[in-house]
Design a protein around this motif. Structure first.
Motif, mmCIF file in Angstrom:
data_model
loop_
_atom_site.group_PDB
_atom_site.id
_atom_site.type_symbol
_atom_site.label_atom_id
_atom_site.label_comp_id
_atom_site.label_asym_id
_atom_site.label_seq_id
_atom_site.Cartn_x
_atom_site.Cartn_y
_atom_site.Cartn_z
ATOM 1 N N GLN A 309 0.933 -0.973 0.238
ATOM 2 C CA GLN A 309 -0.172 0.079 0.186
ATOM 3 C C GLN A 309 1.046 1.437 -0.321
ATOM 4 O O GLN A 309 0.639 2.639 -0.452
ATOM 5 N N SER A 310 1.608 1.045 0.627
ATOM 6 C CA SER A 310 2.827 2.205 1.132
ATOM 7 C C SER A 310 3.304 2.712 -0.519
ATOM 8 O O SER A 310 3.187 3.934 -1.072
ATOM 9 N N ILE A 311 4.064 2.041 -1.098
ATOM 10 C CA ILE A 311 4.931 1.802 -2.657
ATOM 11 C C ILE A 311 3.431 2.130 -3.295
ATOM 12 O O ILE A 311 3.034 3.285 -4.207
ATOM 13 N N ALA A 315 3.370 5.958 -5.337
ATOM 14 C CA ALA A 315 3.425 6.077 -7.123
ATOM 15 C C ALA A 315 2.066 7.366 -7.729
ATOM 16 O O ALA A 315 1.761 7.886 -8.480
ATOM 17 N N LEU A 316 0.656 7.448 -6.455
ATOM 18 C CA LEU A 316 -0.160 7.783 -6.697
ATOM 19 C C LEU A 316 -0.788 8.990 -5.880
ATOM 20 O O LEU A 316 -1.712 9.392 -6.828
ATOM 21 N N ASP A 317 -0.069 8.779 -5.468
ATOM 22 C CA ASP A 317 -0.058 10.953 -4.676
ATOM 23 C C ASP A 317 1.948 11.077 -5.432
ATOM 24 O O ASP A 317 2.359 11.177 -4.503
ATOM 25 N N PHE A 371 4.931 -1.813 -11.764
ATOM 26 C CA PHE A 371 4.953 -0.878 -11.919
ATOM 27 C C PHE A 371 4.938 0.441 -11.840
ATOM 28 O O PHE A 371 5.083 1.068 -11.976
ATOM 29 N N PHE A 372 4.353 0.282 -10.541
ATOM 30 C CA PHE A 372 3.525 0.941 -9.684
ATOM 31 C C PHE A 372 5.293 1.919 -9.456
ATOM 32 O O PHE A 372 4.959 3.216 -9.814
ATOM 33 N N ALA A 373 6.574 1.395 -9.235
ATOM 34 C CA ALA A 373 7.213 1.134 -8.794
ATOM 35 C C ALA A 373 7.779 2.759 -10.412
ATOM 36 O O ALA A 373 9.275 3.385 -9.752
ATOM 37 N N ARG A 374 7.963 2.833 -11.181
ATOM 38 C CA ARG A 374 8.387 2.778 -12.357
ATOM 39 C C ARG A 374 7.623 4.689 -12.524
ATOM 40 O O ARG A 374 8.384 5.880 -12.809
ATOM 41 N N ARG A 375 7.087 4.832 -11.056
ATOM 42 C CA ARG A 375 5.930 6.031 -11.017
ATOM 43 C C ARG A 375 6.310 6.786 -9.975
ATOM 44 O O ARG A 375 6.019 7.823 -9.369
ATOM 45 N N ILE A 376 7.390 6.547 -9.550
ATOM 46 C CA ILE A 376 7.510 7.430 -7.674
ATOM 47 C C ILE A 376 9.382 7.409 -7.977
ATOM 48 O O ILE A 376 10.132 7.221 -8.350
ATOM 49 N N LYS A 377 9.337 9.099 -7.591
ATOM 50 C CA LYS A 377 10.306 9.839 -7.199
ATOM 51 C C LYS A 377 10.997 10.311 -6.683
ATOM 52 O O LYS A 377 11.725 10.799 -6.545
ATOM 53 N N CYS A 378 9.897 9.763 -4.970
ATOM 54 C CA CYS A 378 10.502 10.478 -3.925
ATOM 55 C C CYS A 378 11.422 9.131 -2.711
ATOM 56 O O CYS A 378 11.317 7.836 -3.945
ATOM 57 N N GLU A 379 12.159 9.389 -1.859
ATOM 58 C CA GLU A 379 13.065 8.380 -1.685
ATOM 59 C C GLU A 379 11.995 7.310 -0.817
ATOM 60 O O GLU A 379 11.124 7.784 -0.895
ATOM 61 N N ALA A 404 11.649 5.220 -9.965
ATOM 62 C CA ALA A 404 12.694 6.242 -10.781
ATOM 63 C C ALA A 404 13.245 6.797 -9.687
ATOM 64 O O ALA A 404 13.760 7.993 -9.972
ATOM 65 N N ALA A 405 12.849 6.548 -8.434
ATOM 66 C CA ALA A 405 13.556 7.269 -7.575
ATOM 67 C C ALA A 405 15.106 6.812 -7.424
ATOM 68 O O ALA A 405 15.581 6.436 -7.590
ATOM 69 N N ALA A 406 15.639 8.364 -7.845
ATOM 70 C CA ALA A 406 17.183 8.969 -7.259
ATOM 71 C C ALA A 406 17.622 7.355 -5.785
ATOM 72 O O ALA A 406 18.840 7.412 -6.010
ATOM 73 N N ASN A 407 16.673 8.522 -5.126
ATOM 74 C CA ASN A 407 16.901 8.454 -3.483
ATOM 75 C C ASN A 407 16.415 6.831 -3.579
ATOM 76 O O ASN A 407 15.725 7.034 -2.791
#
Length: 438
Positions: A309-311, A315-317, A371-379, A404-407
Motif C-alpha cells: 500500500q505504501s508503494i 506512486a499514485l500521489d 509497475f508502480f515503482a516506475r512512477r515513484i520519484k520520492c525517497e 524511478a526514485a534517485a534516492n
C-alpha cells in the motif's frame, strides 16, 4: 550486504518441560552472488533445557535440509544432529533467488512440531538465502499500455465523491500528549476510509508533517499510533469500524472478507484491491485537509500488505515525500511466468504445470509494485528477507530495480523470514526526518 553468520531463536514446549532451540546459520558467500557461483549454507542446532543453562549443540534428532531455487530447483538431504554444522550447496544458472531450509525431525523421521502463539502448530526450522545477480531480473509480463490511463480514470472516479469526513474524538484511548480521533471519510468503492488519527496537543496550523501507517494482511482494528512532531493516521486496510470486539473482526473474516485478496481478481475494476487503493488515495486527500499539516511532508509506511500500500501511495500521489516499505507484498505477480516464486497474495502460479486464467494475469498487473515503482520519484527504503517464502525477495528486488526514485535503498536480511526483515534504517530515517521538523 555481506552476511556470514547469525542466530535465529525458536522455542519448543513439550510435556516433559520447556526446551528451547535456536539455529546458528551461516553462508560462505555474501547476500548477492553471481550466476553459476556455488554457495554453501550451513546450520547447527542448539538447545537448552531451562533458562538457567546456556545453549549448547543439540545431540538428538535429524535435520532435513532443503535447497530451493528459482526455476523449481530443489535438493533434499538429511543429516544427524551433532555438534558440527551441516551444509548444503547449490547454484543458479540465471538471476534469481536461492535459499536453504533446515527442519528438525525426531528419531522416527517425523517433523517436530509445537503449539506456538494462538495455538498454531509450528515447526523447529530456520533458513538462509542469497540473491543471484538480482539487478538483472526482468518482469514476467509487459506493463499494461494503459496503466497510467487506468489509474487516471480511478482518480477521476474518486474525485466525484465529496470528501466528507466524520471525525470523533476518543479521549479515553489517546496517547499521552496527543488528541485521538476516529476518522471516517467517504470514498469511491464499497467502503469508506477509516482509521485513527493522532494530533499533538496544542499543535499549531501548518506546523507538522503527516505520517501515514498502512496495515499488513488480516482483518483488524486500527491502532492509536503516534509519533512526536507529526500528525499520524493509522489507516484501516478495509475501511471497517475500529475499536470493535475481536469477534467482530473474526466474523468478517468468515463472511464478507473471507479470502478477500482473491475476490474478483479477474476484473481490474472489481478486484478487492481496487477499493483498498482508492482508500489509500482518499486517506492522503484527507490528511492534506488537516489544518496542522505543514503542506510539505507526507511519510507513508507499512509492512507486507502495508508495504504494498505504501508503494502504491507513493506512486499514485506525487506529494508523498518518503516511502518506507518492509517485505512488500503485491510485488511481482507475474514472477511465476518467469520461473520465479510470485509474492503474496500469489494471484496465480504457473509453475509445476499449473495454468493461470488470462483474465487474472491481465487484471492483476494494474496492482503490481513492479509497475508502480516506475512512477515513484520520492525517497524510498525497502527491505527483503532472504528466507521470506511469503513475499519473495527476488520480487522485492525487482521493485527496487524499477524505482524511478534517485534516492532509493534496499536492505537484505540473509536469515530474514516474513517477520524477520525489519525496516530499521527506514524507521531511523523517519525518526530523523520528524526530529528535524520539530
Amino acid at each position: 550486504m555481506k552476511h556470514l553468520s547469525c542466530l535465529c531463536a525458536l522455542f519448543l514446549a513439550c510435556c516433559a518441560g520447556a526446551v528451547e532451540y535456536k539455529f546458528e546459520l551461516k553462508s560462505n558467500k555474501p547476500d548477492i552472488i553471481k550466476v553459476g557461483e556455488e554457495v554453501t549454507f550451513s546450520a547447527r542446532l542448539l538447545s537448552r533445557a531451562d533458562a538457567k543453562t546456556g545453549f549448547a549443540p543439540a545431540k538428538t534428532g535429524t535435520l532435513l535440509c532443503l535447497l530451493v531455487g528459482d526455476g523449481n530447483k530443489t535438493v533434499t538431504q538429511k543429516a544427524a544432529v551433532t555438534d558440527k554444522f551441516v551444509t548444503i550447496s547449490g547454484k543458479l544458472s540465471r538471476p534469481g533467488w536461492i535459499y536453504a531450509r533446515f527442519i528438525l525431525l525426531d528419531e522416527k523421521g517425523k517433523i517436530v512440531t509445537f503449539k506456538g502463539s494462538k495455538g498454531r502448530v509450528q515447526l523447529i526450522h530456520a533458513g538462509i538465502g542469497a540473491l543471484v545477480e538480482p539487478d538483472k531480473l526482468k518482469p514476467g509480463q509487459a506493463e499494461p499500455k494503459d496503466f497510467d490511463a487506468f489509474w487516471k480514470s480511478q482518480r477521476e472516479r474518486l474525485n466525484k465523491v465529496p470528501l466528507n469526513a466524520k471525525v470523533t474524538e476518543v479521549p479515553a484511548k489517546a496517547p499521552k500528549g496527543f488528541k485521538l480521533y476516529d476518522v471516517k471519510v467517504d470514498c469511491a468503492g464499497s467502503a469508506p476510509v477509516s482509521g485513527y488519527l493522532t494530533v499533538p496537543v496544542n499543535a499549531k496550523p501548518k506546523s507538522l508533517p503527516a505520517y501515514m501507517l498502512y496495515h499488513g494482511a488480516g482483518i483488524r482494528s486500527s491502532a492509536p499510533s503516534s509519533a512526536p512532531g507529526a500528525i499520524t493516521m493509522n489507516v484501516n486496510a478495509h475501511g471497517i469500524p475500529n475499536g470493535q470486539p475481536r469477534d467482530f473482526y473474526v466474523k468478517l473474516g468468515q463472511t464478507t472478507l473471507k479470502s478477500y485478496a482473491f475476490q474478483n481478481r479477474e476484473d481490474r475494476e472489481k478486484i478487492y484491491f481496487n477499493g483498498m487503493y482508492l482508500r489509500i488515495m482518499r486517506s492522503l486527500d484527507y490528511i492534506k485537509t488537516r489544518p496542522e499539516w505543514d503542506g510539505k511532508t507526507i511519510i507513508v509506511y507499512g509492512g507486507s500488505q502495508g508495504g504494498g500500500q505504501s508503494i502504491a501511495a507513493a506512486a499514485l500521489d506525487p506529494q508523498v515525500t518518503l516511502c518506507v516499505a518492509g517485505v512488500a507484498a503485491l510485488s511481482d505477480h507475474a514472477g511465476s511466468l518467469a520461473g520465479r516464486q510470485p509474492g503474496w497474495p500469489r494471484f496465480y502460479d504457473v509453475r509445476n504445470g499449473r495454468k493461470a486464467d488470462p483474465k487474472v494475469v491481465a487484471a492483476t498487473a494494474y496492482y503490481d509494485n513492479v509497475f508502480f515503482a516506475r512512477r515513484i520519484k520520492c525517497e524510498v527504503w525497502l527491505t527483503a528477507g532472504l528466507f521470506d517464502t511469503t513475499c519473495s525477495p527476488a520480487g522485492i528486488y525487482l521493485v527496487y530495480n524499477n524505482l524511478a526514485a534517485a534516492n532509493k535503498h534496499i536492505d537484505l536480511f540473509a536469515t530474514g523470514n516474513h517477520g524477520g526483515a525489519p525496516c530499521l534504517k527506514g524507521q531511523k530515517r523517519i525518526r530523523d526526518l520528524l526530529n528535524a521538523k520539530k
